[in-house]
Write an enzyme that holds these catalytic residues in place. Structure first.
Site, PDB file in Angstrom:
ATOM      1  N   ASP A  92       8.627  -5.629 -12.020  1.00 58.07           N
ATOM      2  CA  ASP A  92       9.126  -6.853 -11.399  1.00 58.07           C
ATOM      3  C   ASP A  92       9.217  -7.960 -12.453  1.00 58.07           C
ATOM      4  O   ASP A  92       8.264  -8.165 -13.205  1.00 58.07           O
ATOM      5  CB  ASP A  92       8.168  -7.295 -10.282  1.00 58.07           C
ATOM      6  CG  ASP A  92       7.870  -6.166  -9.308  1.00 58.07           C
ATOM      7  OD1 ASP A  92       8.749  -5.848  -8.499  1.00 58.07           O
ATOM      8  OD2 ASP A  92       6.766  -5.578  -9.376  1.00 58.07           O
TER       9      ASP A  92
ATOM     10  N   ASP B  49       7.385   0.351  -9.972  1.00 57.63           N
ATOM     11  CA  ASP B  49       8.592  -0.323 -10.449  1.00 57.63           C
ATOM     12  C   ASP B  49       8.161  -1.391 -11.450  1.00 57.63           C
ATOM     13  O   ASP B  49       6.973  -1.501 -11.766  1.00 57.63           O
ATOM     14  CB  ASP B  49       9.351  -0.953  -9.260  1.00 57.63           C
ATOM     15  CG  ASP B  49       8.589  -2.123  -8.637  1.00 57.63           C
ATOM     16  OD1 ASP B  49       7.451  -2.400  -9.059  1.00 57.63           O
ATOM     17  OD2 ASP B  49       9.151  -2.762  -7.735  1.00 57.63           O
TER      18      ASP B  49
ATOM     19  N   ASP C 265      13.008  -4.847 -10.241  1.00 58.69           N
ATOM     20  CA  ASP C 265      13.412  -5.994  -9.420  1.00 58.69           C
ATOM     21  C   ASP C 265      13.489  -7.218 -10.315  1.00 58.69           C
ATOM     22  O   ASP C 265      12.524  -7.525 -11.035  1.00 58.69           O
ATOM     23  CB  ASP C 265      12.394  -6.263  -8.295  1.00 58.69           C
ATOM     24  CG  ASP C 265      12.484  -5.239  -7.180  1.00 58.69           C
ATOM     25  OD1 ASP C 265      13.530  -4.573  -7.062  1.00 58.69           O
ATOM     26  OD2 ASP C 265      11.503  -5.096  -6.432  1.00 58.69           O
TER      27      ASP C 265
HETATM   28  P1  UTP Z   1       5.552  -4.416  -5.534  1.00 65.28           P
HETATM   29  O1  UTP Z   1       5.977  -3.747  -4.262  1.00 65.28           O
HETATM   30  O2  UTP Z   1       6.391  -4.171  -6.723  1.00 65.28           O
HETATM   31  O3  UTP Z   1       4.049  -4.007  -5.784  1.00 65.28           O
HETATM   32  O4  UTP Z   1       5.495  -5.961  -5.211  1.00 65.28           O
HETATM   33  P2  UTP Z   1       3.159  -4.047  -7.093  1.00 65.28           P
HETATM   34  O5  UTP Z   1       1.944  -4.802  -6.741  1.00 65.28           O
HETATM   35  O6  UTP Z   1       3.942  -4.505  -8.284  1.00 65.28           O
HETATM   36  O7  UTP Z   1       2.715  -2.558  -7.267  1.00 65.28           O
HETATM   37  P3  UTP Z   1       3.573  -1.306  -7.808  1.00 65.28           P
HETATM   38  O8  UTP Z   1       4.939  -1.784  -8.186  1.00 65.28           O
HETATM   39  O9  UTP Z   1       3.591  -0.341  -6.672  1.00 65.28           O
HETATM   40  O10 UTP Z   1       2.818  -0.792  -8.960  1.00 65.28           O
HETATM   41  C1  UTP Z   1       5.018  -6.950  -6.105  1.00 65.28           C
HETATM   42  C2  UTP Z   1       4.916  -8.271  -5.415  1.00 65.28           C
HETATM   43  O11 UTP Z   1       6.209  -8.778  -5.132  1.00 65.28           O
HETATM   44  C3  UTP Z   1       6.287  -9.220  -3.808  1.00 65.28           C
HETATM   45  C4  UTP Z   1       5.241  -8.452  -3.040  1.00 65.28           C
HETATM   46  O12 UTP Z   1       4.741  -9.236  -1.989  1.00 65.28           O
HETATM   47  C5  UTP Z   1       4.198  -8.171  -4.069  1.00 65.28           C
HETATM   48  O13 UTP Z   1       3.248  -9.208  -4.003  1.00 65.28           O
HETATM   49  N1  UTP Z   1       7.627  -8.908  -3.262  1.00 65.28           N
HETATM   50  C6  UTP Z   1       8.149  -7.665  -3.392  1.00 65.28           C
HETATM   51  C7  UTP Z   1       8.319  -9.878  -2.618  1.00 65.28           C
HETATM   52  O14 UTP Z   1       7.858 -11.023  -2.528  1.00 65.28           O
HETATM   53  N2  UTP Z   1       9.551  -9.585  -2.099  1.00 65.28           N
HETATM   54  C8  UTP Z   1      10.108  -8.363  -2.193  1.00 65.28           C
HETATM   55  O15 UTP Z   1      11.229  -8.139  -1.696  1.00 65.28           O
HETATM   56  C9  UTP Z   1       9.389  -7.373  -2.866  1.00 65.28           C
HETATM   57 MN    MN Z   2       5.916  -3.740  -8.731  1.00 63.58          MN
END
Ligand code: UTP
Ligand code: MN
Length: 506
Positions: free
Chosen positions: A336, A334, A430
């Site tokens: 963020d 995804d 997100d």
């Molecule tokens: P992701 O699940 O998007 O992982 O969370 P990522 O490291 O970007 O890897 P991809 O997307 O699989 O490539 C990113 C960060 O956002 C935090 C998670 O703890 C993680 O550190 N996060 C995610 C939150 O704090 N709250 C949430 O509801 C979702």
């Molecule tokens: Mn991510």
């Protein structure tokens, strides 16, 4: 947990916006920060931090300097660098008491304690040694918490860590938190090793790598495969749980229930007896696209599109890409984003307006807006209290960037008959809105990796009796909130060496 409402407590903490630079609370201590490998920006930041805490920091090297602090340099490198800069030869013999030539660890510990900590052998710079032979023979160098270590994206032990991660995932599918953490910590430890493990004896002094993990490591080193992991991969339960949890909005508990109810394929969920949430319906509808990795190029186009929408309402709003892309990954599941503005009022309602605006252009396939929680410090460990939009966007395929181009292209619906190639791709995004004061904490919390975050929080609580969230750092003993203006300051508050995003791939 924290009986005083956050807002009230904030008022009680005097954190000056422009703290006065103290002339020096600690006579006899004059720090010189070596810019080599540290860089001017970080040196400036650390100088300001130390001065705010009452330390004297010398801009130039002189006889007055008592503590020379450097980062990622050997003693030889520092002495050579000072000689080149000053034209003076600097000696450092065993008997010589001053200056001390120290690693950044002494500095971060001192900042955390609020006073210069006594110099110990472990703080002192060592003479040049080859990094791999040092690390290989000195396992005590591998620190216990992942947030104390540097973990690059590409490391030397992926053959082993891939297997340990399968075992960790299988444990999570069986709701075995302890085994999940055991395998995850072992994998993370091996990811941070600066060399490839050659024999099982080398795990002897590595934390988390004993017992079951040790036998797995031995099997892979000797046979190249691990029988247990091969059996797991072939098992119906594992395959099915992997399939179901890969649907947006489906966690382990839901997947397990469906599995017990006989679901084996995605099509089985079409049975109306399964009541899907709106999120899960959208996840299923766009399943194929959402399984494709999001490329960095797509993530960047997404950022342009979202920035354009946000700036329609607040021209100087800030948007930062976080998550795996900030850690240097070239693709992700995804994208963020963190959104902030120095004036909190400017943030009110802007996310909803921007989402409506993009929806009007047909760029949105799904969204769920979660409002800011009124008690963000009470949030559970999986979710913070920031205003967040969990969404699926229709990213135009090709080079369509601006609003005009989007309108002209009639981008958005793939429904027309005769369309042979897709004109958009569904992408999970997100979006998180954070008040300016909480931004450094939100940035640290959303950059990940998940294990790095888990370890940061565990370290904060176990070692410092502080609670870290993506809203702030709370001192459990003094019952107060500790503000920070950057991620580096948060690491310093925790007495940790700064770990850049590229090395948080724990
Ligand atoms: P992701 O699940 O998007 O992982 O969370 P990522 O490291 O970007 O890897 P991809 O997307 O699989 O490539 C990113 C960060 O956002 C935090 C998670 O703890 C993680 O550190 N996060 C995610 C939150 O704090 N709250 C949430 O509801 C979702
Ligand atoms: Mn991510």
């Amino acid at each position: 947990m924290f009986p005083i409402p956050l807002k009230k407590r904030k008022k009680e903490i005097p954190v000056p916006a422009h703290p006065e630079v103290s002339a020096g609370l600690f006579p006899g201590v004059s720090i010189f920060l070596v810019e080599r490998r540290m860089g001017a920006a970080r040196r400036g930041f650390l100088t300001a931090l130390a001065q705010r805490k009452g330390f004297t920091v010398a801009q130039d090297y002189s006889d007055e300097v008592t503590h020379v602090v450097s980062e990622q340099n050997s003693l030889t490198e520092v002495l050579g660098w000072i000689e080149r800069k000053t034209g003076r030869q600097v000696q450092c013999t065993g008997e010589q008491k001053s200056p001390h030539f120290l690693d950044i660890g002494w500095f971060t510990e001192s900042m955390s304690s609020g006073k210069p900590v006594p110099v110990d052998a472990r703080h002192c710079l060592q003479d040049e040694r080859t990094p791999s032979s040092t690390a290989k023979t000195d396992h005590s160098a591998v620190l216990p918490y992942a947030c104390q270590r540097r973990t690059p994206l590409i490391h030397h032990n992926s053959q082993i860590t891939d297997v340990l991660e399968i075992l960790a995932q299988a444990a999570s599918f069986q709701a075995s938190e302890v085994r999940f953490l055991g395998f995850t910590r072992a994998a993370s430890m091996l990811k941070s090793l600066p060399y490839k493990l050659q024999s099982v004896e080398e795990t002897e002094n590595l934390l988390w790598c004993g017992g079951h993990c040790k036998s797995v490591i031995q099997e892979i080193l000797e046979d190249g495969v691990c029988r247990e992991a091969e059996e797991i991969k072939a098992s119906k339960h594992y395959q099915c749980m992997k399939l179901l949890t890969s649907i947006f909005g489906v966690g382990v508990r839901t997947a397990e229930q469906w599995y017990k109810d006989g679901v084996r394929r995605l099509d089985d969920l079409k049975d109306p007896k399964f009541k899907l949430t709106a999120e899960q319906r959208a996840g299923l509808e766009h399943y194929a696209d959402l399984q494709l990795p999001v490329t960095r190029e797509e993530a960047e186009r997404m950022q342009c599109m979202i920035r354009e929408a946000l700036q329609t309402f607040v021209p100087d709003i800030q948007i930062t890409m976080t998550g795996g892309f900030r850690r240097g990954k070239q693709q992700g599941h995804d994208v963020d984003f963190l959104i902030t503005h120095p004036d909190d009022n400017a943030l009110t309602g802007v996310l909803k307006k921007a989402m409506d605006w993009m929806d009007g252009k047909g760029l949105l396939l799904y969204r769920h807006l979660k409002e800011r929680s009124h008690a963000p410090y009470k949030v559970n460990r999986n979710m913070d209290g920031h205003e967040t939009c969990y969404s699926i966007f229709a990213l135009p395929v090709g080079d369509l960037k601006s609003e005009c181009e989007l309108e002209a292209s009639g981008v958005v619906h793939r429904t027309g008959s005769g369309v042979t190639s897709p004109i958009w791709k569904a992408i999970r995004v997100d979006l998180v809105v954070t008040p300016f004061l909480e931004y450094p904490y939100a940035l640290l919390g959303w950059t990940g990796s998940k294990h790095f975050e888990r370890e940061l929080r565990r370290y904060s609580w176990q070692e410092k009796k502080m609670t870290l969230t993506s809203h702030g750092l709370f001192n459990g003993e003094k019952k107060c909130l500790i503000l920070a203006t950057s991620e580096e300051e948060i690491f310093a508050h925790l007495g940790l060496e700064y770990v850049p995003p590229s090395h948080r791939n724990a």
